[in-house]
Design a protein around this motif. Structure first.
Motif, PDB file in Angstrom:
ATOM      1  N   GLN A   1       0.824  -1.199   0.000  1.00 50.27           N
ATOM      2  CA  GLN A   1       0.000   0.000   0.000  1.00 50.27           C
ATOM      3  C   GLN A   1       0.864   1.258   0.000  1.00 50.27           C
ATOM      4  O   GLN A   1       0.549   2.247  -0.679  1.00 50.27           O
ATOM      5  N   ILE A   2       1.966   1.224   0.760  1.00 48.11           N
ATOM      6  CA  ILE A   2       2.912   2.344   0.738  1.00 48.11           C
ATOM      7  C   ILE A   2       3.431   2.556  -0.679  1.00 48.11           C
ATOM      8  O   ILE A   2       3.471   3.680  -1.193  1.00 48.11           O
ATOM      9  N   ALA A   3       3.832   1.455  -1.335  1.00 43.02           N
ATOM     10  CA  ALA A   3       4.358   1.556  -2.701  1.00 43.02           C
ATOM     11  C   ALA A   3       3.318   2.151  -3.645  1.00 43.02           C
ATOM     12  O   ALA A   3       3.629   3.014  -4.476  1.00 43.02           O
ATOM     13  N   ALA A   4       2.067   1.692  -3.504  1.00 42.43           N
ATOM     14  CA  ALA A   4       1.008   2.146  -4.403  1.00 42.43           C
ATOM     15  C   ALA A   4       0.651   3.616  -4.186  1.00 42.43           C
ATOM     16  O   ALA A   4       0.377   4.351  -5.145  1.00 42.43           O
ATOM     17  N   GLU A   5       0.676   4.056  -2.926  1.00 36.12           N
ATOM     18  CA  GLU A   5       0.265   5.432  -2.627  1.00 36.12           C
ATOM     19  C   GLU A   5       1.414   6.431  -2.740  1.00 36.12           C
ATOM     20  O   GLU A   5       1.201   7.581  -3.151  1.00 36.12           O
ATOM     21  N   TRP A   6       2.613   6.009  -2.370  1.00 28.99           N
ATOM     22  CA  TRP A   6       3.722   6.958  -2.300  1.00 28.99           C
ATOM     23  C   TRP A   6       4.729   6.828  -3.428  1.00 28.99           C
ATOM     24  O   TRP A   6       5.677   7.607  -3.515  1.00 28.99           O
ATOM     25  N   GLY A   7       4.523   5.854  -4.312  1.00 32.29           N
ATOM     26  CA  GLY A   7       5.432   5.717  -5.446  1.00 32.29           C
ATOM     27  C   GLY A   7       5.491   6.975  -6.287  1.00 32.29           C
ATOM     28  O   GLY A   7       6.535   7.326  -6.853  1.00 32.29           O
ATOM     29  N   GLN A   8       4.375   7.695  -6.352  1.00 30.89           N
ATOM     30  CA  GLN A   8       4.322   8.932  -7.138  1.00 30.89           C
ATOM     31  C   GLN A   8       5.230  10.021  -6.580  1.00 30.89           C
ATOM     32  O   GLN A   8       5.557  10.991  -7.268  1.00 30.89           O
ATOM     33  N   TYR A   9       5.646   9.856  -5.315  1.00 33.47           N
ATOM     34  CA  TYR A   9       6.544  10.834  -4.685  1.00 33.47           C
ATOM     35  C   TYR A   9       8.001  10.359  -4.671  1.00 33.47           C
ATOM     36  O   TYR A   9       8.840  10.959  -4.010  1.00 33.47           O
ATOM     37  N   GLY A  10       8.270   9.274  -5.396  1.00 39.46           N
ATOM     38  CA  GLY A  10       9.637   8.756  -5.435  1.00 39.46           C
ATOM     39  C   GLY A  10       9.986   7.854  -4.271  1.00 39.46           C
ATOM     40  O   GLY A  10      11.166   7.583  -4.027  1.00 39.46           O
ATOM     41  N   VAL A  11       8.962   7.372  -3.552  1.00 37.61           N
ATOM     42  CA  VAL A  11       9.194   6.491  -2.405  1.00 37.61           C
ATOM     43  C   VAL A  11       8.961   5.045  -2.835  1.00 37.61           C
ATOM     44  O   VAL A  11       7.920   4.727  -3.418  1.00 37.61           O
ATOM     45  N   ARG A  12       9.917   4.187  -2.547  1.00 38.88           N
ATOM     46  CA  ARG A  12       9.789   2.751  -2.820  1.00 38.88           C
ATOM     47  C   ARG A  12       9.678   1.983  -1.507  1.00 38.88           C
ATOM     48  O   ARG A  12      10.298   2.353  -0.505  1.00 38.88           O
ATOM     49  N   SER A  13       8.901   0.901  -1.520  1.00 40.00           N
ATOM     50  CA  SER A  13       8.716   0.094  -0.326  1.00 40.00           C
ATOM     51  C   SER A  13       8.687  -1.375  -0.719  1.00 40.00           C
ATOM     52  O   SER A  13       7.883  -1.790  -1.560  1.00 40.00           O
ATOM     53  N   ASN A  14       9.585  -2.169  -0.128  1.00 40.13           N
ATOM     54  CA  ASN A  14       9.683  -3.593  -0.430  1.00 40.13           C
ATOM     55  C   ASN A  14       9.893  -4.404   0.842  1.00 40.13           C
ATOM     56  O   ASN A  14      10.383  -3.878   1.851  1.00 40.13           O
ATOM     57  N   CYS A  15       9.522  -5.669   0.773  1.00 44.29           N
ATOM     58  CA  CYS A  15       9.695  -6.583   1.910  1.00 44.29           C
ATOM     59  C   CYS A  15      10.732  -7.656   1.593  1.00 44.29           C
ATOM     60  O   CYS A  15      10.874  -8.074   0.432  1.00 44.29           O
ATOM     61  N   ILE A  16      11.412  -8.111   2.628  1.00 41.22           N
ATOM     62  CA  ILE A  16      12.269  -9.293   2.540  1.00 41.22           C
ATOM     63  C   ILE A  16      11.602 -10.410   3.333  1.00 41.22           C
ATOM     64  O   ILE A  16      11.211 -10.206   4.487  1.00 41.22           O
ATOM     65  N   LEU A  17      11.475 -11.583   2.722  1.00 40.93           N
ATOM     66  CA  LEU A  17      10.838 -12.726   3.367  1.00 40.93           C
ATOM     67  C   LEU A  17      11.874 -13.820   3.599  1.00 40.93           C
ATOM     68  O   LEU A  17      12.120 -14.663   2.728  1.00 40.93           O
ATOM     69  N   PRO A  18      12.526 -13.816   4.767  1.00 36.03           N
ATOM     70  CA  PRO A  18      13.518 -14.849   5.053  1.00 36.03           C
ATOM     71  C   PRO A  18      12.857 -16.155   5.513  1.00 36.03           C
ATOM     72  O   PRO A  18      11.690 -16.190   5.905  1.00 36.03           O
ATOM     73  N   CYS A  19      13.641 -17.210   5.469  1.00 40.97           N
ATOM     74  CA  CYS A  19      13.233 -18.494   6.048  1.00 40.97           C
ATOM     75  C   CYS A  19      14.495 -19.286   6.366  1.00 40.97           C
ATOM     76  O   CYS A  19      15.454 -19.272   5.591  1.00 40.97           O
ATOM     77  N   PHE A  20      14.482 -19.981   7.508  1.00 39.27           N
ATOM     78  CA  PHE A  20      15.614 -20.823   7.914  1.00 39.27           C
ATOM     79  C   PHE A  20      16.921 -20.025   7.929  1.00 39.27           C
ATOM     80  O   PHE A  20      17.871 -20.318   7.198  1.00 39.27           O
ATOM     81  N   VAL A  21      16.958 -18.986   8.749  1.00 32.27           N
ATOM     82  CA  VAL A  21      18.139 -18.140   8.878  1.00 32.27           C
ATOM     83  C   VAL A  21      18.674 -18.240  10.300  1.00 32.27           C
ATOM     84  O   VAL A  21      17.916 -18.097  11.267  1.00 32.27           O
ATOM     85  N   LYS A  22      19.961 -18.463  10.420  1.00 28.48           N
ATOM     86  CA  LYS A  22      20.585 -18.518  11.747  1.00 28.48           C
ATOM     87  C   LYS A  22      20.785 -17.105  12.283  1.00 28.48           C
ATOM     88  O   LYS A  22      21.482 -16.292  11.678  1.00 28.48           O
ATOM     89  N   THR A  23      20.162 -16.830  13.399  1.00 27.68           N
ATOM     90  CA  THR A  23      20.336 -15.570  14.110  1.00 27.68           C
ATOM     91  C   THR A  23      20.602 -15.908  15.570  1.00 27.68           C
ATOM     92  O   THR A  23      20.441 -17.065  15.983  1.00 27.68           O
ATOM     93  N   PRO A  24      21.006 -14.925  16.377  1.00 26.54           N
ATOM     94  CA  PRO A  24      21.186 -15.216  17.807  1.00 26.54           C
ATOM     95  C   PRO A  24      19.936 -15.806  18.452  1.00 26.54           C
ATOM     96  O   PRO A  24      20.031 -16.622  19.363  1.00 26.54           O
ATOM     97  N   LEU A  25      18.743 -15.442  17.962  1.00 24.96           N
ATOM     98  CA  LEU A  25      17.512 -15.954  18.553  1.00 24.96           C
ATOM     99  C   LEU A  25      17.191 -17.372  18.096  1.00 24.96           C
ATOM    100  O   LEU A  25      16.512 -18.117  18.808  1.00 24.96           O
ATOM    101  N   SER A  26      17.656 -17.755  16.898  1.00 22.25           N
ATOM    102  CA  SER A  26      17.323 -19.084  16.375  1.00 22.25           C
ATOM    103  C   SER A  26      18.435 -20.107  16.548  1.00 22.25           C
ATOM    104  O   SER A  26      18.282 -21.264  16.147  1.00 22.25           O
TER     105      SER A  26
END
Length: 278
Positions: free
Chosen positions: A173-198
């Motif tokens: 929705q951010i991308a659709a509404e604010w793209g006209q102002y030069g704003v880009r919005s994207n998501c990263i969808l990780p899976c099976f990543v080693k972090t301190p919590l995992s």
């Protein structure tokens, strides 16, 4: 950093959850590219200390801020301070999140609300206020850390999957509404990543091996994989990528067919099928 392909030097990057496993690595790699860093977490002293470390190591400007992203007054004060210190905000990376395991039938409503508040409402508040800055300056890039569990539910994880599914739609929705102002919005969808919590998950050898078999690349990811993707989506090299969900999961999503059993194993079954019939 001169002649960097990513061309992030001099950009002002605001990172939430900057003291977390992903947040720290992402912040480090932006600073290594010459970006100026506005680090945000709950602990003021620890965040300021990490900012100082990055400033000294990479010769960039870096400041640490304490902010609870679910509290509107704190978010407003944060943005005011960052603008006063840096003058602009070029990149937002949202990494702050929590997860509370529970079967849905036993999940206390307070825990449901807490996870939704941090993972979705907090992302919205920060994104909205940073977005106002980006709209005014006619440009900016947002990267939100989501999860594969936003597409396929992480069972017995309470509100985690619903909260992250909300992040995906918010980003679009951010991308659709604010793209006209030069704003880009994207998501990263990780899976099976080693972090301190995992890390504890992977102390069990059978768990790690079982997860490797579910990934086309046959390895568990690490925070470097996520940082690489965040830098790309925040750079001008991805300038025509907007409203996207980048799956950083080693091919986990294409492995369903391979996990369906066949006699003797799928590979061996294929080999045996080529043998002359008696």
């Amino acid at each position: 950093m001169e002649n960097s392909w990513l061309n992030l030097a001099g950009d002002v990057v605001l990172i939430t959850g900057a003291l977390g496993g992903m947040g720290r690595k992402i912040a480090n790699d932006f600073a290594e590219q010459g970006a100026n860093m506005a680090l945000v977490d709950l602990n003021k002293e620890a965040t300021a200390a990490y900012a100082k470390e990055l400033a000294n190591t990479y010769n960039v400007k870096a400041e640490g801020y304490a902010c609870n992203s679910t509290v509107e007054e704190q978010v407003e004060a944060l943005i005011k301070d960052v603008k006063a210190d840096f003058g602009r905000i070029d990149v937002l990376v949202n990494t702050a999140a929590i997860l509370k395991f529970s079967p849905l039938e036993d999940l206390p409503f307070d825990e449901w609300k807490q996870v939704i508040d941090v993972n979705l409402n907090g992302y919205f508040l920060i994104s909205q206020r940073v977005g106002q800055v980006m709209i005014e300056q006619q440009g900016g890039r947002m990267v939100h850390i989501s999860t594969i569990a936003s597409i396929s539910p992480e069972t017995y994880s309470g509100a985690y999957s619903p909260s992250k599914a909300g992040v995906n739609m918010m980003s679009k929705q951010i991308a659709a509404e604010w793209g006209q102002y030069g704003v880009r919005s994207n998501c990263i969808l990780p899976c099976f990543v080693k972090t301190p919590l995992s890390t504890k998950f992977y102390e069990d050898v059978e768990v790690e091996e079982g997860r490797r078999r579910m990934v086309a690349s046959r390895r568990i990811g690490d925070v470097q994989d996520i940082a690489n993707s965040a830098l790309f989506l925040a750079s001008k090299r991805s300038d025509y990528t907007n409203g996207h969900e980048l799956r950083v999961e080693g091919g986990f999503g294409i492995m369903l067919g391979d996990l369906v059993p066949k006699p003797g194993g799928r590979r061996q079954y294929a080999i045996d099928s080529r043998k002359p019939k008696a």
